[in-house]
Write a protein that holds these residues in place. Sequence first.
Motif, mmCIF file in Angstrom:
data_model
loop_
_atom_site.group_PDB
_atom_site.id
_atom_site.type_symbol
_atom_site.label_atom_id
_atom_site.label_comp_id
_atom_site.label_asym_id
_atom_site.label_seq_id
_atom_site.Cartn_x
_atom_site.Cartn_y
_atom_site.Cartn_z
ATOM 1 N N ARG A 272 0.954 -1.242 0.045
ATOM 2 C CA ARG A 272 0.033 -0.042 -0.003
ATOM 3 C C ARG A 272 0.902 1.299 0.046
ATOM 4 O O ARG A 272 2.028 1.429 0.444
ATOM 5 N N THR A 273 0.536 2.225 -0.857
ATOM 6 C CA THR A 273 1.330 3.594 -0.803
ATOM 7 C C THR A 273 0.253 4.736 -1.081
ATOM 8 O O THR A 273 -0.836 4.153 -1.687
ATOM 9 N N ASP A 274 0.661 5.853 -1.131
ATOM 10 C CA ASP A 274 -0.201 7.009 -1.331
ATOM 11 C C ASP A 274 -0.117 7.356 -2.758
ATOM 12 O O ASP A 274 1.310 7.107 -3.235
ATOM 13 N N VAL A 275 -0.904 7.892 -3.384
ATOM 14 C CA VAL A 275 -0.878 8.354 -4.696
ATOM 15 C C VAL A 275 -0.324 9.733 -4.729
ATOM 16 O O VAL A 275 -0.836 10.597 -4.078
ATOM 17 N N PRO A 276 0.808 10.168 -5.320
ATOM 18 C CA PRO A 276 1.314 11.518 -5.349
ATOM 19 C C PRO A 276 0.058 12.372 -6.049
ATOM 20 O O PRO A 276 -0.794 11.971 -6.697
ATOM 21 N N ALA A 277 0.279 13.754 -5.686
ATOM 22 C CA ALA A 277 -0.490 14.875 -6.017
ATOM 23 C C ALA A 277 -0.853 14.806 -7.515
ATOM 24 O O ALA A 277 0.066 14.735 -8.300
ATOM 25 N N GLY A 278 -1.857 14.824 -8.199
ATOM 26 C CA GLY A 278 -2.261 14.841 -9.439
ATOM 27 C C GLY A 278 -2.148 13.549 -10.416
ATOM 28 O O GLY A 278 -2.356 13.706 -11.538
ATOM 29 N N GLN A 279 -1.741 12.491 -9.749
ATOM 30 C CA GLN A 279 -1.419 11.292 -10.659
ATOM 31 C C GLN A 279 -2.613 10.230 -10.628
ATOM 32 O O GLN A 279 -2.573 9.169 -11.200
ATOM 33 N N PHE A 280 -3.757 10.621 -9.613
ATOM 34 C CA PHE A 280 -4.776 9.591 -9.647
ATOM 35 C C PHE A 280 -5.541 9.286 -11.001
ATOM 36 O O PHE A 280 -5.728 7.993 -11.298
ATOM 37 N N PRO A 281 -5.648 10.136 -11.725
ATOM 38 C CA PRO A 281 -6.356 9.778 -12.957
ATOM 39 C C PRO A 281 -5.455 8.904 -13.761
ATOM 40 O O PRO A 281 -6.002 8.081 -14.289
ATOM 41 N N ARG A 282 -4.299 9.062 -13.939
ATOM 42 C CA ARG A 282 -3.333 8.367 -14.760
ATOM 43 C C ARG A 282 -3.157 6.969 -14.125
ATOM 44 O O ARG A 282 -3.468 5.974 -14.838
ATOM 45 N N LEU A 283 -3.116 6.843 -12.843
ATOM 46 C CA LEU A 283 -3.059 5.605 -12.406
ATOM 47 C C LEU A 283 -4.218 4.750 -12.317
ATOM 48 O O LEU A 283 -4.300 3.710 -12.193
ATOM 49 N N ALA A 284 -5.381 5.461 -12.086
ATOM 50 C CA ALA A 284 -6.695 4.839 -12.237
ATOM 51 C C ALA A 284 -6.704 4.150 -13.425
ATOM 52 O O ALA A 284 -7.702 3.039 -13.749
ATOM 53 N N ALA A 285 -6.468 4.603 -14.409
ATOM 54 C CA ALA A 285 -6.454 4.298 -15.804
ATOM 55 C C ALA A 285 -5.585 3.055 -16.349
ATOM 56 O O ALA A 285 -5.948 1.981 -16.671
ATOM 57 N N GLU A 286 -4.389 3.447 -15.467
ATOM 58 C CA GLU A 286 -3.541 1.953 -15.976
ATOM 59 C C GLU A 286 -3.591 1.036 -14.941
ATOM 60 O O GLU A 286 -3.551 -0.212 -15.356
ATOM 61 N N TYR A 287 -4.094 1.123 -13.768
ATOM 62 C CA TYR A 287 -4.220 0.319 -12.548
ATOM 63 C C TYR A 287 -5.463 0.286 -11.999
ATOM 64 O O TYR A 287 -5.692 0.535 -10.862
ATOM 65 N N PRO A 288 -6.548 0.090 -12.601
ATOM 66 C CA PRO A 288 -7.929 0.368 -12.287
ATOM 67 C C PRO A 288 -8.170 -0.681 -10.994
ATOM 68 O O PRO A 288 -9.144 -0.141 -10.098
ATOM 69 N N ASP A 289 -7.675 -1.807 -10.832
ATOM 70 C CA ASP A 289 -8.007 -2.426 -9.584
ATOM 71 C C ASP A 289 -6.966 -2.152 -8.585
ATOM 72 O O ASP A 289 -7.118 -2.877 -7.448
ATOM 73 N N GLN A 290 -6.219 -1.247 -8.507
ATOM 74 C CA GLN A 290 -5.284 -0.956 -7.594
ATOM 75 C C GLN A 290 -5.358 0.465 -7.045
ATOM 76 O O GLN A 290 -5.110 0.883 -5.685
ATOM 77 N N ALA A 291 -5.721 1.412 -7.690
ATOM 78 C CA ALA A 291 -5.965 2.734 -7.443
ATOM 79 C C ALA A 291 -7.374 2.979 -7.027
ATOM 80 O O ALA A 291 -8.113 2.600 -7.166
ATOM 81 N N VAL A 292 -7.094 3.521 -5.418
ATOM 82 C CA VAL A 292 -8.600 3.701 -4.828
ATOM 83 C C VAL A 292 -8.766 5.051 -4.267
ATOM 84 O O VAL A 292 -7.775 5.686 -3.643
ATOM 85 N N SER A 293 -10.063 5.562 -4.479
ATOM 86 C CA SER A 293 -10.278 6.832 -3.713
ATOM 87 C C SER A 293 -11.609 6.896 -3.019
ATOM 88 O O SER A 293 -12.533 6.546 -3.579
ATOM 89 N N VAL A 294 -11.524 6.958 -1.936
ATOM 90 C CA VAL A 294 -12.907 7.058 -0.995
ATOM 91 C C VAL A 294 -12.824 8.160 0.147
ATOM 92 O O VAL A 294 -11.706 8.550 0.341
ATOM 93 N N PRO A 295 -13.907 8.652 0.554
ATOM 94 C CA PRO A 295 -13.848 9.916 1.493
ATOM 95 C C PRO A 295 -13.236 9.491 2.614
ATOM 96 O O PRO A 295 -13.219 8.271 3.264
ATOM 97 N N LEU A 296 -12.306 10.290 3.204
ATOM 98 C CA LEU A 296 -11.814 10.168 4.285
ATOM 99 C C LEU A 296 -12.008 11.415 5.319
ATOM 100 O O LEU A 296 -11.824 12.251 4.970
ATOM 101 N N SER A 297 -12.109 11.195 6.612
ATOM 102 C CA SER A 297 -12.744 12.067 7.389
ATOM 103 C C SER A 297 -11.505 12.789 8.188
ATOM 104 O O SER A 297 -11.523 13.273 9.437
ATOM 105 N N CYS A 298 -11.053 13.703 7.092
ATOM 106 C CA CYS A 298 -9.670 14.645 7.519
ATOM 107 C C CYS A 298 -10.338 15.928 6.874
ATOM 108 O O CYS A 298 -10.751 15.881 5.808
ATOM 109 N N SER A 299 -9.596 16.917 7.385
ATOM 110 C CA SER A 299 -9.687 18.473 6.563
ATOM 111 C C SER A 299 -8.326 18.974 6.694
ATOM 112 O O SER A 299 -7.663 18.977 7.530
ATOM 113 N N TYR A 300 -8.083 19.573 5.492
ATOM 114 C CA TYR A 300 -6.884 20.005 5.111
ATOM 115 C C TYR A 300 -6.960 21.515 5.244
ATOM 116 O O TYR A 300 -8.092 22.248 4.585
ATOM 117 N N TYR A 301 -6.134 22.268 5.998
ATOM 118 C CA TYR A 301 -6.378 23.749 6.318
ATOM 119 C C TYR A 301 -5.158 24.334 6.382
ATOM 120 O O TYR A 301 -4.069 23.720 6.725
#
Length: 544
Positions: A272-301
């Motif tokens: 498991r690792t974090d997806v670098p900023a801006g790279q999710f669309p590419r990784l989701a297309a290349e690795y659809p069964d591995q790239a994951v995005s779900v809501p997370l209970s955190c706020s950035y401020y």
Amino acid sequence: MTLKTKLFATTSALLIASTGALYADGHATHPVTGETLASDQTFTYRDLDESPSIDPGIAEDSAGGDILRDLFEGLYNQDATGNLVPGVALSHDVSEDGMTYTFNLRDNAKWSNGDTVTAGDFEYAWKRAASPELASPYSWFIELMALENASEVIAGDVDPSELGVTAIDDTTLEVRLTQPLPYFPQMLTHFTTFPVHQATVEEFGSDWTKPGNMVSNGAYVLTEHVPQEKLVRERNEMYWDNENTIIETVTSLVINDENVALTRYLAGELDRTDVPAGQFPRLAAEYPDQAVSVPLSCSYYYLFNLRDNAPEEIQNADVRKALSLAIDRDIIVDNVLAGGQKAAYTFTHWATAGFETPDIPMASMTQAERNAMAVELMEGAGYGPDNPLEIDLVYNTSESHKSVAVAISQMWKQTLGVETTLANQEWQTFLEARSNGDFEVARGGWCADYNEASTFLDLMQSDSGYNDSKYVNAEVDELLAAAKTSDNAQANYDRVEEIVAEETPIIPIYHYASVKMFAEDLEGWPFENFQQNWYSKDLYKIAE
């Protein structure tokens, strides 16, 4: 963009009903799902930073919490959807006035050295966490729990022995509150409430958390810890449910660079690792069964230093609000991050249970309208082309944090002429700088300790342990105090969010999504758990 989601079958509840067989190389199938298990049952994942502590009474970050949920077990755990399930406690009873809880503990919970886990271990741990002697950065959580005499104990006015928690006997724990808290049981999955082994703490002092010294009661024990490099935990043979644990060894690796971590993941070194900023669309297309995005209970401020000795310019609420207005949050979430995050105009995450996002005026404005108002406010404060505002912005080392900071500094420059000096700091140094007020504007991230709006908004209380801005507003304090016993807490939360948006002690920027890469053979991840509180004991690997 359609976000790829991968919902694995959970094992948190299913394993309770399993056959009780031990899992080793020779055990071929999962006892409930029937899936063929891999012979290699190890889990290795990436952490951005070294956690400041793995002492439940001192820990303060979410990555440390992940480790502590493996090493220790509290009264309750969470299942794959965030519901409470038994931990050391099997059940509890509540008095009619909602102010006394009696927890019924299992009698087969063991420490890793074979000692029985008792109610006294919880009593000791909670009183230790609240004690001025320990000076825990999270002692304020004990106060948020509304334990009897918590405020007085933390302040040093009353001895910790007077805290409202008592072991009636080895399997009965009584907890006394100063007011009813409907969400109190939810708070008991937090690491600050985990038990600690008194004899071990007293024997080794601050060294009790080192491998070879630590005695713990979770599904795993600490076997290796190389600071700034890795931490290894292995199955605890004394854990009461060890026979239903499949993952043998868990390793967290500290890798500061997200791109390096991704490279190591793609090479098969990480599960498991974090997806670098801006790279999710590419990784989701290349690795659809591995790239994951779900809501997370955190706020950035971003937070402003509002101490008396802070720079005069950021003491001006109009300046702070102008800086907030000038941030195009849609660009941040859609272009810079691009991983399913949502623009934030409230501190409380939009998906928090029972919370309805209030109407914040700037949220319904166009960015052009926000920019125009920002210019007007900044000019009114005396800043403009002939007198540009100069500010320092600090963030903890991370390429993603840097990308956001660079984008925002450019927005401030283009719209308001602000000159921003960016600086990154190592995690521990950064935490100390924020706590000590050694900053002007700093990056902040807050993850829910429990699934209710107060877990966010309580940071706006004047005396909150994590009010690093040192923001003080008597009305906010009164609203938050009243919310704890109100039949309509939402009205109080609405008003607090409105005040925060107007006075801008912080700038909410976006609400998190958990954007990660997961190995295809890893199963059991609780994607539907909003807090993403995961337990290695619920994971397993299937054979390819």
